[in-house]
Design an enzyme around this catalytic site. Sequence first.
Site, PDB file in Angstrom:
ATOM      1  N   GLY A 241       0.936  -1.202  -0.097  1.00 47.65           N
ATOM      2  CA  GLY A 241      -0.500  -0.334   0.227  1.00 47.65           C
ATOM      3  C   GLY A 241       0.809   1.132   0.347  1.00 47.65           C
ATOM      4  O   GLY A 241       2.531   1.241   0.184  1.00 47.65           O
ATOM      5  N   HIS A 242       0.039   2.007  -0.260  1.00 48.37           N
ATOM      6  CA  HIS A 242       0.595   3.491  -0.084  1.00 48.37           C
ATOM      7  C   HIS A 242       1.427   4.323   0.836  1.00 48.37           C
ATOM      8  O   HIS A 242       1.209   3.706   2.032  1.00 48.37           O
ATOM      9  CB  HIS A 242      -0.455   4.720  -0.549  1.00 48.37           C
ATOM     10  CG  HIS A 242      -1.144   5.379   0.426  1.00 48.37           C
ATOM     11  ND1 HIS A 242      -2.215   6.286  -0.102  1.00 48.37           N
ATOM     12  CD2 HIS A 242      -1.834   4.207   1.207  1.00 48.37           C
ATOM     13  CE1 HIS A 242      -3.088   6.250   0.704  1.00 48.37           C
ATOM     14  NE2 HIS A 242      -2.075   4.939   1.775  1.00 48.37           N
ATOM     15  N   ASN A 243       3.136   5.066   0.741  1.00 44.85           N
ATOM     16  CA  ASN A 243       3.292   4.879   1.946  1.00 44.85           C
ATOM     17  C   ASN A 243       4.292   4.176   2.846  1.00 44.85           C
ATOM     18  O   ASN A 243       4.703   4.302   3.646  1.00 44.85           O
ATOM     19  CB  ASN A 243       2.949   6.203   2.602  1.00 44.85           C
ATOM     20  CG  ASN A 243       2.370   7.395   1.525  1.00 44.85           C
ATOM     21  OD1 ASN A 243       1.761   7.760   1.805  1.00 44.85           O
ATOM     22  ND2 ASN A 243       3.896   8.871   1.623  1.00 44.85           N
TER      23      ASN A 243
END
Length: 349
Positions: A241-243
Amino acid sequence: MATLTTAALAAKLGAVLEGGAEAEVTGVADLKAARTGHISFAGNPKYLKAVAASAATAVIVPQEAQIESPRPALLRVPHVDAAFAAACALFAPKPVMQPRGVHPQALVAPEATLGQDVSIGAFAVVEAGAVIGDGTTLFPQTYVGHEARIGRECLIYPLASIREHCVLGDRVILHNGAVIGSDGFGYTVDAQGVRTKIPQTGIVVLEDDVEIGANTTVDRARFGETRVGQGSKVDNLVMIGHNCVIGPQSVLCAQMGMAGTCTLGRQVVCAGQVGLAGHLTIGDGAVIGAQAGVPKDLPGGQMYLGSPAVPRLEFGKSLAHVASLPKVKKRLKELEARLAALEQPRVSP
């Protein structure tokens, strides 16, 4: 096809040979499938008993292994897996080499920068501002987005996509269908439950020697970076997922998933189908067993199992308690029956 004597093979692998030195080896196989001319291996103690019965010409075994006779020739080594990997490399077919240069049916923007000795396959697309490093291969039907940067000697296999502004280090491998830099899963929700997309303005950074499996996705950051550390290996069908930040030399196995903003330390191992909730921190050297569900931070240096994930010893105790439930149930019924008998009113003589 390569042919080596057992003596020559032992010399190349740094092994101590026991058995015939002139037998010829032409390939590799597992213990059951091996036939004359094959070299096999047995690193796990439970497979050592099968060595004597194998039809292999030679078998790689640990230095201290006790093997019954008669048996194939033995190559004793300190690290069986590493030695067998080296043997596989000796007998592997030559890798397919793509022609160097740009295929006439590739689409490369004039504003892209190509290094020396690159290979751009048919129907590959390289957008404006992209940079492709020396010796990198883009197989047919790959996509490199605007201002993406790819390092030296990378292998980008068919249908892999590297979205705009993302950065790949040197010797990165992307297998078929991998997507680097798709949008993170981010929305706002109003009082009526309507979701509005939040712009995902960050990038993905894959450091040197990272390998990403087929149909794996690495989401771009909402802002800043999603980063996969140097030497980390990510299996097929993984979702990052993002980050998220994954430390160096970590391993993520098939079908595991990480919600946004997770941080994994160095040399973390996540086995198949592990699931991580968002905003978690996993310490250096943690090993998370197959199908574990992780709802909270985990310290490093130990193994975790179960859902919710707990330390391995704690998980083992829980299993033991569950296994004892049938006996407890039986004992409870016996006690209830005895209690019922005691509570029955006595009849006076």
